[in-house]
Each structure stands twice: as C-alpha cells, then as structure tokens.
Design an enzyme around this catalytic site. Structure first.
Site, PDB file in Angstrom:
ATOM      1  N   ALA A 101       0.836  -1.197   0.000  1.00 34.17           N
ATOM      2  CA  ALA A 101       0.000   0.000   0.000  1.00 34.17           C
ATOM      3  C   ALA A 101       0.871   1.248   0.000  1.00 34.17           C
ATOM      4  O   ALA A 101       1.976   1.254   0.542  1.00 34.17           O
ATOM      5  CB  ALA A 101      -0.914   0.004   1.229  1.00 34.17           C
ATOM      6  N   GLY A 111       1.630  -5.427   1.288  1.00 33.23           N
ATOM      7  CA  GLY A 111       0.536  -5.963   0.486  1.00 33.23           C
ATOM      8  C   GLY A 111       1.030  -6.716  -0.732  1.00 33.23           C
ATOM      9  O   GLY A 111       0.363  -7.644  -1.209  1.00 33.23           O
ATOM     10  N   GLU A 125       1.639 -10.021   0.619  1.00 32.30           N
ATOM     11  CA  GLU A 125       0.364 -10.633   0.991  1.00 32.30           C
ATOM     12  C   GLU A 125      -0.365 -11.221  -0.217  1.00 32.30           C
ATOM     13  O   GLU A 125      -0.951 -12.298  -0.134  1.00 32.30           O
ATOM     14  CB  GLU A 125      -0.526  -9.604   1.683  1.00 32.30           C
ATOM     15  CG  GLU A 125      -0.059  -9.206   3.075  1.00 32.30           C
ATOM     16  CD  GLU A 125      -1.038  -8.278   3.757  1.00 32.30           C
ATOM     17  OE1 GLU A 125      -2.010  -8.778   4.349  1.00 32.30           O
ATOM     18  OE2 GLU A 125      -0.835  -7.037   3.676  1.00 32.30           O
ATOM     19  N   GLU A 151       5.074  -4.596   8.140  1.00 31.24           N
ATOM     20  CA  GLU A 151       4.044  -3.733   8.726  1.00 31.24           C
ATOM     21  C   GLU A 151       4.241  -3.476  10.218  1.00 31.24           C
ATOM     22  O   GLU A 151       3.983  -2.371  10.711  1.00 31.24           O
ATOM     23  CB  GLU A 151       2.650  -4.344   8.494  1.00 31.24           C
ATOM     24  CG  GLU A 151       2.168  -4.272   7.047  1.00 31.24           C
ATOM     25  CD  GLU A 151       2.547  -5.494   6.242  1.00 31.24           C
ATOM     26  OE1 GLU A 151       1.894  -5.756   5.225  1.00 31.24           O
ATOM     27  OE2 GLU A 151       3.518  -6.204   6.629  1.00 31.24           O
TER      28      GLU A 151
END
Length: 741
Positions: free
Chosen positions: A494, A541, A544, A564
């Site tokens: 992100a 992300g 992920e 994160e």
C-alpha cells in the site's frame, strides 16, 4: 537447501568444480550452490590445514553475501589441488579461476585433461589472456571442450557472462556453458570473439581512460566531469568515482596489460592510462581509491567529501554539480561541459564502431555486454541512437574527423537500430486498463495483470483492474499471472502516504482494508489458477497477494517482506491469516494451535524482510512447491507456462477452517516477547503490537479451541486490529518518520 532452482537440473550441469578460491572463484562456486548445484571448490594446500584456502574462500562468501542463504554453503565441498583434484572427474563444468598467469593455467589444464570425464566443459575466468594461447599444445580433446567464461565481480550480483569459444569448439560444450550460465548462474550470456579484453572491458577500459584523460586535458574538475558523465546513463559514481571503486592500483595491471596486447594503431593507445602522469602520481602517492581511503575523492576529518584538484594534486571541498539532463541538449549548448560531453560521446561511438566487427558477432552483443558489465542504462550504440547517429556522423564530418563506415551506415539507415528493429515485441491485447494497472490478454484464456504505479503500490485504481480480472475467471480467463510492472518491484504494498491519510478517517480505512481483503481472498478461491511472477520487491501488500496465489515463481534475488509491524500495524489484507494457515502445517515445525500462534507472532513481529528468494522460503514466505528462477528475465515465462499447465485440470481451494487456541493461548503466543520486554530488549510499544498480533492469531476474545473458525473470521480480526493500531499516535508518528526517510 531444498530443491534446485527451476530448470537448473536441465542445463547439463549436475555437479560443478571451481579451481581457485579467491573472491571470484569462491563467488562462482557460491552461485552454483545458490541454484542447488553441488560444487567442489579447490585451491592449493594450506599450511595449517590442507583445505584451509578453500575453506577460507567459503567463509569469505558467507561473510560478504555471496550465498543467497547460509544453507547453500553446505553444497560447496572444499578441497586442495594435491589431494582432491581427482574430484573434477565428477564435474560437468570445471571453472578455472586462478591467477592471471598463462603458465600456471596451462600447467593446471594439463592435469585436468588427464582427470576429467569425456564431454565435460572446461572454462577459464581469464579477463586478459586469449583463448587461442590457452589451448595451444593441449590437444584436440581439450580444445573441443574449452571456453573462456569471463565473469564479473561479484559473481552473485553482476549479470554479465562473456563466453569465448573457438573454431574447434564442441557445440554441446558451448551450449552447456550457455544454458547453465543462464539457468544455473542467472547470467545474461554474450558470445565474444577471441580478442583482448573481449567486449565489455575492451570498450569499458577505453571509455574510462579516454574520459579521464580528456577531462584532465580539457581542464575540467573531477566533479564537473562526473556530472557530465551522468548524462550518459552510467552509475552515479561517474568515471572518476568508478576508478576509485575499482582501485587505482589496478590501472597498471588492467590497462597496462590491455595496452600491451593491442596493436599500436588501436585507439586505446592514444589514451594510455597506465603510462599517464596522472596514474603514476596517484599510485606513487598511495591514492588508490576507496581501498586506501583516498583517491579522486576522499572523506575529510569532519565527514564531508573532498575532491582532488587534478592540477595541484591537493584536496579541496567538494563542488557539487547539478545534473546536466539531456545529453544532446548538453552537447548542443556547447561550453566547457558541452564540449567535453561531445568529445566523450564522439570518441566512444567512433571507437566502438571501429572495433565492433573485431570483438563481437552483432551490435546487440556489444550494447548488452557494456551495459551489464559497467552498469550503464544502455550500451554505446543505443546511446548513439538516443542522441542521433546522423547528428554524430554529420558533426564529425564537419569537423574533418573520420566517420567509421558502421556509423556512416547507421546515419543513412536512421540509426544503429532502425525503427522496428531491435525493439520490444508488440504489446499484448488489453482486456482492461487505467493509469494504475493493466490486464493483458496473453491468449488461450491466460490473463497477465500488472501494476503500473511507482514501485507497484496498490491504490483504489489498481483494485479496479484486479477486480475486473477476477470477474472474468471461469469465463474469458482460465488462468491469471500477477506480473511485475517493472523489474525493480513486483509490489511494495500500500502507498504509505495514502494509508496515513486514510488513518484519519476510520470508515475510509476500513473500506480500503475490506476491499483488499476481499480481492485477495477472491483471487485465492477463483475458478482459475493464479500464479505470481515476482521480481524485485514484494513487500507488505505485495507479499500478501503472493500468499494468496496458487503458486509463486520468484527471481532468486527477489526480496519478500511483511514489514508492517515496524510501523505499528500488522499484515491486514489477509496476510496474517495466510501466514497462520501456512504455519499450521506440521512440516513447518509448529504443532497445535497454541504453538502455531506463538510461531506466527514470533515470525511477524520483527517485520520479516528477506534478502533472497531462498531466505523467503526459509521464512515460509515461499513454499517448497514455489519455484525459484535464477535469471530475472525468465520469471514471467516460467510463470505463464506454469499457469497454462495448471489450468488444464484445476480445482480451486475452498475457504479453510482454522483451529485456534483462544484467550488461553495468549500467554504462550506472547511468551518470547514478554521475556524480551522483561530483559529490556524491546519496549512497551513492541509488546503492545505483539499483543495485537496474538489476539488475532488466537481467535480473539471469543476464540474457542473446540470451534475452528473460518479464514474470513480471522480476516475480520485482522482488520479490526489494523484499525485499532492505526489510530495510535505512535503508529502515525512512525509512518510519518518513514515517509521522511
């Protein structure tokens, strides 16, 4: 170490041997091991330990990062030339990487020839000695199987491998060096003619010598010259900074040797760097570059940088130069800097055009070798096309200077690479596209999804295209590849600045998190195989989404991470849930929900960042069945082939049920962090983050060891935790500090 890199065992090298355990030989051996190929590293016997020199070579690679994972070192077997040279009989490829002494090399070859098996490839890592001289008198069998394999240092990171074969070379031996060079060692292989310096060093050494001596002749400072050189698309060091990095003490050896072997009429002889007063003054003064702490640049006592005044040979404060911008505009502007830029470009292009047929089989080989060997954005002929071949030829002719025929032809043809030649393949048809992402139609039901944002960050517009791709599953699309938009980054996750803005509006942040979770979960259960093709960074992300793919094909140098927690949140697009599920496999070492919860917290809390795909596999960010590819340019092709094969008989996974430990498992999940906190090794903020993680992976306050929960339920816990964590002042402060870096 696990399985070998994809295609490595098909490249004709089941076992290798490297003779010479210096930084180059040790690095080559390490790269074989990185691909999963066992290798013997053999050096002269040591005094204290017979295998001491070879063992020191392995230790050096472990220390300097030559191995992609510590486990790879187990594939390197140390030996010595008196006791273990017979091991070369097991090798399909024997690489000689000893001193640049033709007598020593030929003596070694005679011993190897009596020991090696029929058909094995023998190669030398020489950078200065011609192949014809090395094979002379060693017999037809040796001549057939011998090539020069010129690596660049460090072998793990430098992509170029120059290969020199001969008239009597066995095509199978040469092909083995090519295929293993790419599939095992991850190199871009370039064929060279048997001439001094081969391609990269022939052009690169000329360029350095000419650029340095012309700067001195034209009265430029080292800073001015390096600023001008940056317009050529070369590394930020510039040319003087590059010499500092190489080591000025190597000028007499490298440039001197090259000048000795080239004919008197060669253009390099007009720029004899080794014999120059500048080189001799620098070496006499011990100004050898970075290795001595001072060269053309040095660091002053107060930490500031100083530059050498070429005329007075004294240091002065650095005169920082602005970036000159477009090379042609700089040349046309004239003046001291523009005239120097023209001289460097004109000499570089005319020299390269004059020797092209002598050193290479085609123009792309020259551009590829120089670009990869010296870190240029593009080689000399592509640079000439960028400025204009006709412009260069016309300006030379107007000045009464000779124009090589190859340059004259390029001027007539519209460039060395006329439009439509040597360019990229035609673009694939597009199924959906916006400014942030594109979905390409690769044919036969295969879609290729790419993020186009800077560093591949996810934005709402990215999700627009990704959701469109998911909607085509089972209809227009039967398989999907998630591919990088550029080689530097698959996806950095992100956008942090946007996330920080969203954190001010919990409803908006919740929507963004929900959308990401829904998209990634839909990818995982879509009625089509999803394969992630990863080059560069896969962080946050970006990592992920790979956890939700059916399979990952990763470049060996890809870097995976879930950082994160370093910012005060946790992987919230299903990453925490997928890692918990992945660690639930008893093969990972954790048995039972409480142990899995503890393992997940311990893995995610430091914000894991890996330096290679092998490290990612060890950290369970990649699975055993995921593929590692040694050459970055092969990643997408392997991924598309795998996706097509999987589509033939594909059954999508169902949403998993996850056994959880419940609140009773919190203490075990937090035991390691609490011990670190009690010992003062972590602060209260880290303990709070660990508590948030533990609450998610134990199933929350309502978690019940007797009732497994759906993945969707754990994702809800993830999202709630991120919302809670993002509201904290310390989390936002950490994000703002990161943005300022």
């Amino acid at each position: 170490m696990g399985k070998a890199a994809f295609g490595a065992l098909d490249a004709g090298v089941q076992r290798a041997a490297v003779i010479g355990a210096g930084s180059m030989g040790g690095g080559i051996a390490a790269q074989f091991a990185n691909a999963g190929i066992p290798v013997d590293l053999i050096d002269i016997p040591g005094e204290a330990s017979r295998n001491g020199p070879a063992e020191a070579g392995i230790a050096r690679q472990l220390k300097t990062g030559g191995f992609m994972s510590p486990e790879a070192a187990a594939l390197v077997r140390a030996g010595n030339t008196e006791d273990h040279l017979g091991r070369v009989a097991e090798a399909d490829w024997i690489v000689e990487a000893i001193i640049e002494d033709i007598g020593a090399k030929r003596d070694l070859y005679a011993r190897l020839e009596a020991l090696r098996k029929d058909g094995s490839t023998v190669s030398s890592n020489t950078s200065t000695i011609l192949r014809a001289a090395l094979v002379e008198g060693l017999g037809a069998r040796f001549d057939r199987d011998f090539v020069i394999s010129h690596f660049f240092n460090p072998p793990r990171h430098m992509q170029l491998l120059e290969i020199v074969s001969g008239p009597a070379s066995d095509p199978e031996s040469v092909a083995r060096a090519h295929s293993a060079g790419r599939q095992v060692l991850g190199k871009t292989v370039v064929d060279c003619r048997d001439t001094p310096g081969f391609i990269a060093n022939r052009i690169g050494c000329y360029w350095i010598a000419m650029a340095v001596l012309e700067a001195e002749r034209q009265g430029l400072t080292v800073e001015e010259a390096d600023a001008v050189i940056s317009a050529f698309g070369v590394p930020a060091t510039g040319v003087f900074g590059l010499l500092d990095l190489i080591g000025i003490d190597l000028i007499p050896l490298v440039w001197g040797r090259l000048a000795e072997t080239l004919p008197d009429a060669d253009g390099l002889q007009a720029y004899d760097l080794a014999a120059s007063a500048l080189s001799q003054q620098m070496n006499a003064a011990g100004r050898l570059g970075r290795k001595s702490g001072a060269g053309f640049y040095r660091k002053a006592g107060d930490g500031s940088r100083e530059a050498l005044d070429l005329a007075s040979q004294t240091y002065r404060p650095l005169d920082r130069q602005g970036k000159p911008g477009d090379l042609r505009a700089l040349i046309e502007a004239g003046g001291r800097l523009g005239d120097y830029a023209w001289t460097v470009l004109a000499r570089l292009v005319t020299y390269t055009a004059s020797v092209a047929d002598e050193i290479a089989h085609d123009l792309p080989s020259i551009d590829t070798a120089v670009a990869l060997g010296y870190g240029w954005r593009e080689g000399p002929f592509r640079q000439a096309d960028r400025v204009g071949a006709e412009f260069i030829a016309t300006r030379l002719a107007e000045a009464g200077e000779p124009v090589p025929e190859l340059l004259a032809k390029a001027a007539r043809d519209g460039g060395f690479y006329p439009k439509g030649q040597g360019g990229s393949a035609s673009a694939a048809p597009v199924l959906a596209e916006n400014a942030a992402a594109v979905l390409e139609d690769a044919g036969d039901g295969l879609g290729v999804f790419r993020i186009k944002t800077k560093m591949g960050v996810f934005s709402p517009e990215v999700f627009d295209v990704l959701e469109h791709a998911i909607g085509l599953a089972g209809g227009k699309l039967s398989a999907l590849v998630l591919a990088p938009g550029n080689p530097r980054a698959f996806s950095a996750g992100a956008d942090l600045a946007s996330f920080l803005e969203l954190a001010e509006d919990p409803a908006a942040l919740d929507h963004f998190l929900s959308r990401g979770q829904a998209a990634f979960a839909a990818l995982r259960t879509a009625p089509m195989p999803v394969v992630a093709a990863v080059r560069g960074l896969a962080l946050g992300g970006g990592c992920e989404v790979t956890l939700h793919a059916d399979r990952v094909v990763a470049h060996a140098e890809a870097r995976f991470g879930l950082p994160e927690t370093r910012l005060g949140i946790l992987p919230g697009w299903g990453g925490t849930t997928r890692m918990y599920h992945r660690l639930s496999d008893p093969a990972t070492g954790a048995v039972g929900p409480a142990a899995v919860a503890a393992r997940t917290v311990d893995l995610l809390l430091p914000g894991p960042m890996t330096g290679s795909a092998a490290e990612a596999r060890a950290a369970h960010l990649l699975r055993a069945e995921d593929e590692i590819v040694m050459h970055g340019d092969d990643v997408e092709g392997v991924a598309t082939g795998l996706a097509r094969a999987m589509a033939t008989d594909y059954t999508p996974p169902v949403e998993e049920l996850l056994a959880v430990a419940g609140p009773a498992g919190m203490a075990g999940a937090l035991s390691a962090t609490r011990a670190h906190h009690a010992a003062g090794r972590v602060d209260g903020r880290v303990l709070t983050i660990a508590e948030d993680l533990a609450q998610v992976v134990t199933g929350g306050a309502a978690g019940d060891p007797s009732r497994p929960i759906l993945e969707g339920e754990m994702r809800d816990l993830e999202r709630a935790a991120v919302l809670r964590m993002a509201a904290r002042d310390e989390t936002r402060a950490a994000m703002r500090a990161t943005l300022k870096q």
